[in-house]
Design an enzyme around this catalytic site. Sequence first.
Site, PDB file in Angstrom:
ATOM      1  N   LYS A 118       0.824  -1.213   0.000  1.00  0.00           N
ATOM      2  CA  LYS A 118       0.000   0.000   0.000  1.00  0.00           C
ATOM      3  C   LYS A 118       0.853   1.255   0.000  1.00  0.00           C
ATOM      4  O   LYS A 118       0.507   2.254  -0.642  1.00  0.00           O
ATOM      5  CB  LYS A 118      -0.956  -0.015   1.191  1.00  0.00           C
ATOM      6  CG  LYS A 118      -2.067  -1.050   1.034  1.00  0.00           C
ATOM      7  CD  LYS A 118      -3.043  -1.036   2.192  1.00  0.00           C
ATOM      8  CE  LYS A 118      -4.146  -2.068   1.967  1.00  0.00           C
ATOM      9  NZ  LYS A 118      -5.121  -2.097   3.068  1.00  0.00           N
ATOM     10  N   LYS A 201      -7.151 -11.365  -8.659  1.00  0.00           N
ATOM     11  CA  LYS A 201      -8.217 -11.811  -7.768  1.00  0.00           C
ATOM     12  C   LYS A 201      -9.392 -10.827  -7.799  1.00  0.00           C
ATOM     13  O   LYS A 201      -9.185  -9.612  -7.876  1.00  0.00           O
ATOM     14  CB  LYS A 201      -7.674 -11.928  -6.337  1.00  0.00           C
ATOM     15  CG  LYS A 201      -8.634 -12.596  -5.359  1.00  0.00           C
ATOM     16  CD  LYS A 201      -7.977 -12.827  -4.019  1.00  0.00           C
ATOM     17  CE  LYS A 201      -7.889 -11.558  -3.201  1.00  0.00           C
ATOM     18  NZ  LYS A 201      -7.582 -11.829  -1.779  1.00  0.00           N
ATOM     19  N   LYS A 204     -12.790  -5.545  -4.491  1.00  0.00           N
ATOM     20  CA  LYS A 204     -13.520  -4.278  -4.518  1.00  0.00           C
ATOM     21  C   LYS A 204     -12.675  -3.158  -5.116  1.00  0.00           C
ATOM     22  O   LYS A 204     -13.200  -2.155  -5.583  1.00  0.00           O
ATOM     23  CB  LYS A 204     -13.952  -3.884  -3.103  1.00  0.00           C
ATOM     24  CG  LYS A 204     -14.835  -4.904  -2.399  1.00  0.00           C
ATOM     25  CD  LYS A 204     -15.207  -4.417  -1.005  1.00  0.00           C
ATOM     26  CE  LYS A 204     -15.886  -5.496  -0.186  1.00  0.00           C
ATOM     27  NZ  LYS A 204     -14.915  -6.467   0.349  1.00  0.00           N
TER      28      LYS A 204
END
Length: 342
Positions: A118, A201, A204
């Site tokens: 991140k 994958k 969201k």
Amino acid sequence: MSETPTRPRVLSGMQPSGDSLHLGNYLGALVNWVKTQHDYQTLFFIPDMHAITVTQDPAELRERTRKTAAQYIAGGIDVEKSTLFVQSHVPEHAQLAWVLNCITGFGEASRMTQFKDKTAKGGQEMASVGLFTYPVLMAADILLYRPQGVPVGDDQRQHVELARDLAKRFNHRFGETFTIPEAFIQKEGARIYDLQNPTAKMSKSASGPNGLINLLDDPKVTAKRIKSAVTDTDTVIAYDRENKPGVTNLLEILSTLTDKPIATLVSDYEGRMYGHLKVDVADAVVARIEPIRTRTLELLDDPAELDRLLARGAAKARAIASVTLSDAYGKVGFLPPLGTVA
């Protein structure tokens, strides 16, 4: 230390980070959670404290938390068999996390993959201390309930390993306190891929909505997205993750929903076109998730009753968590609260 329950205890949760759970959440986690209710003492929670490691709209977070809880129940979590609760309703999570923060090395926390990923995207200057210590809070989530197992996806294995390391470290320094949990990694059907980018994958955070199958979408939208799924220029229906990821993804979805082995499906579709497979996948998905959508909307129509169920779950969770926290606090040398006996 409390007695080990007759049935082994397991705990897991999913963040309220979207307006709906998607098919990957459902097939990769929720379906397996429902199965564990019969053989384990199960605790499932909504980690809303983890959600605020990134900026959230408060009203939206509250709505998404309720939606997530409603989908847990609609998807088969039985609140009479399982303890269902919201993380922030159990303050012991944050209290134990502080103790564990104090036995976690800075370098150890820096090596956690999700933080590195991140910050690589957004830069360390944009990352909060909460994001950095997120895995320690996750360790507290786990250790607080002394579970024997933690059902997680393979991408969460590192977090369970940290929980194991911290449990061993605490037990070594202060005396036997925490159960050393095992990661329960689901082998089959654990990973559902994006319909438009079948090498990634289903998530969201996908680049576009057309790759997602959301549990709360209109059934017509769901069917359209599946029928528009990326396949390849070939026409042969075969299971080949490397060369035919789109077709393979559709076969895995259908196999998981129908309990048919993939080899059987491949044989059944011999000589048939991709369109036949897509129609069958769309029908199977809609048939499975439409009742979940309907039940979720019914639950959301009565938020007071949903909140009552969550409050009851929080009370059950705190009955376990408070014992563990008291034990841990006493071990590290904290004075007992006024009015209690040491």
